[in-house]
Design a protein around this motif. Structure first.
Motif, PDB file in Angstrom:
ATOM      1  N   ASP A 279       0.806  -1.214   0.000  1.00 18.03           N
ATOM      2  CA  ASP A 279       0.000   0.000   0.000  1.00 18.03           C
ATOM      3  C   ASP A 279       0.844   1.271   0.000  1.00 18.03           C
ATOM      4  O   ASP A 279       2.014   1.268   0.407  1.00 18.03           O
ATOM      5  N   TRP A 280       0.211   2.369  -0.427  1.00 17.70           N
ATOM      6  CA  TRP A 280       0.819   3.691  -0.367  1.00 17.70           C
ATOM      7  C   TRP A 280       1.126   4.011   1.094  1.00 17.70           C
ATOM      8  O   TRP A 280       0.326   3.700   1.994  1.00 17.70           O
ATOM      9  N   HIS A 281       2.274   4.648   1.325  1.00 22.49           N
ATOM     10  CA  HIS A 281       2.656   5.002   2.692  1.00 22.49           C
ATOM     11  C   HIS A 281       3.704   6.105   2.671  1.00 22.49           C
ATOM     12  O   HIS A 281       4.190   6.483   1.601  1.00 22.49           O
ATOM     13  N   LYS A 282       4.033   6.613   3.846  1.00 26.54           N
ATOM     14  CA  LYS A 282       5.113   7.596   3.970  1.00 26.54           C
ATOM     15  C   LYS A 282       5.748   7.461   5.337  1.00 26.54           C
ATOM     16  O   LYS A 282       5.210   6.817   6.237  1.00 26.54           O
ATOM     17  N   HIS A 283       6.917   8.095   5.465  1.00 24.48           N
ATOM     18  CA  HIS A 283       7.711   8.036   6.694  1.00 24.48           C
ATOM     19  C   HIS A 283       8.055   9.454   7.135  1.00 24.48           C
ATOM     20  O   HIS A 283       8.142  10.360   6.310  1.00 24.48           O
TER      21      HIS A 283
ATOM     22  N   GLY B 135      11.531  -5.217  -9.028  1.00 25.22           N
ATOM     23  CA  GLY B 135      10.300  -4.708  -8.439  1.00 25.22           C
ATOM     24  C   GLY B 135       9.878  -3.404  -9.057  1.00 25.22           C
ATOM     25  O   GLY B 135      10.432  -2.958 -10.072  1.00 25.22           O
ATOM     26  N   TYR B 136       8.873  -2.802  -8.445  1.00 24.59           N
ATOM     27  CA  TYR B 136       8.356  -1.502  -8.849  1.00 24.59           C
ATOM     28  C   TYR B 136       8.542  -0.518  -7.693  1.00 24.59           C
ATOM     29  O   TYR B 136       8.463  -0.903  -6.519  1.00 24.59           O
ATOM     30  N   TYR B 137       8.702   0.755  -8.051  1.00 24.99           N
ATOM     31  CA  TYR B 137       8.762   1.837  -7.072  1.00 24.99           C
ATOM     32  C   TYR B 137       8.053   3.039  -7.671  1.00 24.99           C
ATOM     33  O   TYR B 137       8.218   3.332  -8.858  1.00 24.99           O
ATOM     34  N   GLN B 138       7.262   3.725  -6.847  1.00 23.87           N
ATOM     35  CA  GLN B 138       6.590   4.925  -7.332  1.00 23.87           C
ATOM     36  C   GLN B 138       6.368   5.899  -6.190  1.00 23.87           C
ATOM     37  O   GLN B 138       5.969   5.504  -5.093  1.00 23.87           O
ATOM     38  N   GLU B 139       6.628   7.178  -6.471  1.00 20.91           N
ATOM     39  CA  GLU B 139       6.281   8.261  -5.567  1.00 20.91           C
ATOM     40  C   GLU B 139       5.025   8.927  -6.103  1.00 20.91           C
ATOM     41  O   GLU B 139       4.810   8.990  -7.315  1.00 20.91           O
ATOM     42  N   ARG B 140       4.196   9.427  -5.200  1.00 22.02           N
ATOM     43  CA  ARG B 140       2.942  10.087  -5.585  1.00 22.02           C
ATOM     44  C   ARG B 140       3.239  11.217  -6.583  1.00 22.02           C
ATOM     45  O   ARG B 140       4.130  12.023  -6.368  1.00 22.02           O
ATOM     46  N   GLY B 141       2.524  11.216  -7.706  1.00 20.47           N
ATOM     47  CA  GLY B 141       2.676  12.253  -8.719  1.00 20.47           C
ATOM     48  C   GLY B 141       3.777  11.997  -9.725  1.00 20.47           C
ATOM     49  O   GLY B 141       3.969  12.792 -10.644  1.00 20.47           O
ATOM     50  N   LYS B 142       4.519  10.895  -9.576  1.00 23.45           N
ATOM     51  CA  LYS B 142       5.594  10.555 -10.508  1.00 23.45           C
ATOM     52  C   LYS B 142       5.285   9.222 -11.188  1.00 23.45           C
ATOM     53  O   LYS B 142       4.473   8.433 -10.702  1.00 23.45           O
ATOM     54  N   GLU B 143       5.962   8.982 -12.299  1.00 22.21           N
ATOM     55  CA  GLU B 143       5.799   7.716 -13.017  1.00 22.21           C
ATOM     56  C   GLU B 143       6.416   6.566 -12.215  1.00 22.21           C
ATOM     57  O   GLU B 143       7.451   6.750 -11.568  1.00 22.21           O
ATOM     58  N   PRO B 144       5.827   5.371 -12.251  1.00 19.12           N
ATOM     59  CA  PRO B 144       6.451   4.210 -11.612  1.00 19.12           C
ATOM     60  C   PRO B 144       7.703   3.801 -12.380  1.00 19.12           C
ATOM     61  O   PRO B 144       7.825   4.067 -13.583  1.00 19.12           O
TER      62      PRO B 144
ATOM     63  N   ILE C  32       7.039  11.857   1.774  1.00 24.29           N
ATOM     64  CA  ILE C  32       6.636  11.646   0.381  1.00 24.29           C
ATOM     65  C   ILE C  32       5.885  10.317   0.297  1.00 24.29           C
ATOM     66  O   ILE C  32       6.433   9.264   0.649  1.00 24.29           O
ATOM     67  N   GLU C  33       4.641  10.369  -0.175  1.00 25.49           N
ATOM     68  CA  GLU C  33       3.878   9.136  -0.344  1.00 25.49           C
ATOM     69  C   GLU C  33       4.498   8.293  -1.439  1.00 25.49           C
ATOM     70  O   GLU C  33       4.869   8.820  -2.497  1.00 25.49           O
ATOM     71  N   HIS C  34       4.599   6.992  -1.199  1.00 20.32           N
ATOM     72  CA  HIS C  34       5.215   6.097  -2.176  1.00 20.32           C
ATOM     73  C   HIS C  34       4.782   4.658  -1.897  1.00 20.32           C
ATOM     74  O   HIS C  34       4.148   4.372  -0.884  1.00 20.32           O
ATOM     75  N   TRP C  35       5.145   3.776  -2.822  1.00 24.44           N
ATOM     76  CA  TRP C  35       4.991   2.337  -2.617  1.00 24.44           C
ATOM     77  C   TRP C  35       6.102   1.635  -3.380  1.00 24.44           C
ATOM     78  O   TRP C  35       6.709   2.179  -4.286  1.00 24.44           O
ATOM     79  N   HIS C  36       6.407   0.413  -2.968  1.00 28.56           N
ATOM     80  CA  HIS C  36       7.462  -0.384  -3.588  1.00 28.56           C
ATOM     81  C   HIS C  36       7.190  -1.847  -3.298  1.00 28.56           C
ATOM     82  O   HIS C  36       6.808  -2.209  -2.190  1.00 28.56           O
ATOM     83  N   THR C  37       7.350  -2.675  -4.321  1.00 23.27           N
ATOM     84  CA  THR C  37       7.089  -4.102  -4.154  1.00 23.27           C
ATOM     85  C   THR C  37       7.645  -4.863  -5.360  1.00 23.27           C
ATOM     86  O   THR C  37       8.320  -4.293  -6.206  1.00 23.27           O
TER      87      THR C  37
ATOM     88  N   GLU D 280      -3.119   4.915   1.704  1.00 20.99           N
ATOM     89  CA  GLU D 280      -4.138   4.485   0.742  1.00 20.99           C
ATOM     90  C   GLU D 280      -3.850   3.059   0.296  1.00 20.99           C
ATOM     91  O   GLU D 280      -2.704   2.678   0.103  1.00 20.99           O
ATOM     92  N   LYS D 281      -4.908   2.298   0.113  1.00 19.83           N
ATOM     93  CA  LYS D 281      -4.795   0.933  -0.407  1.00 19.83           C
ATOM     94  C   LYS D 281      -4.329   0.982  -1.863  1.00 19.83           C
ATOM     95  O   LYS D 281      -4.845   1.766  -2.654  1.00 19.83           O
ATOM     96  N   LEU D 282      -3.336   0.189  -2.209  1.00 21.97           N
ATOM     97  CA  LEU D 282      -2.934   0.041  -3.609  1.00 21.97           C
ATOM     98  C   LEU D 282      -3.781  -1.087  -4.189  1.00 21.97           C
ATOM     99  O   LEU D 282      -3.625  -2.245  -3.801  1.00 21.97           O
TER     100      LEU D 282
END
Length: 129
Positions: A44-48, A61-70, A85-90, A112-114
């Protein structure tokens, strides 16, 4: 390296394992965790509240920050995500991924749920790159 304990499916879908290498204390204010995701898993989307560094040790894997391309992440890549910065990675759809995550002692904020639909869209987008 030990895969660690199987993570409960709280903020991800698919299989994931966590190996807590170092936990923050009074002398060192960062956690260091190895996370391993089976292919096709989501996170899921998260931040620190601090910067996070990911060091990919195996797989794709994949990595994406909110508002940017994966983007794809691969063995040897080092990703730095700035604090708050909101992001996800998996893992990618066809490959497992394992990375070392270095992050502050404050709890992760899950935002937010991915969805599977979004993940599948990223997979389709990146297949063409």
């Amino acid at each position: 390296m030990d895969e660690g304990m199987k993570a409960p499916n709280t903020h991800h879908n698919g299989d994931a394992w966590l190996n807590f290498l170092t936990e923050a204390d009074n002398d060192f204010n960062y956690n260091i965790t190895q996370a391993t995701f089976s292919s096709g898993s989501t996170l899921d989307w998260h931040k620190h509240t601090t910067d996070q560094v990911l060091i990919v040790v195996k797989g794709i894997g994949y990595y994406q920050e909110r508002g940017k391309e994966p983007i794809f992440i691969r063995q040897g890549d080092v990703i730095r995500c700035e604090k708050n910065i909101e992001h996800w990675h998996t893992s990618s759809a066809e490959n497992m991924v394992s990375y070392i995550a270095i992050y502050g002692s404050e709890p992760t904020e899950w935002t937010e749920k991915l969805t599977q639909e979004y993940y599948d869209g990223v997979t389709d987008l990146l297949k063409n790159k």
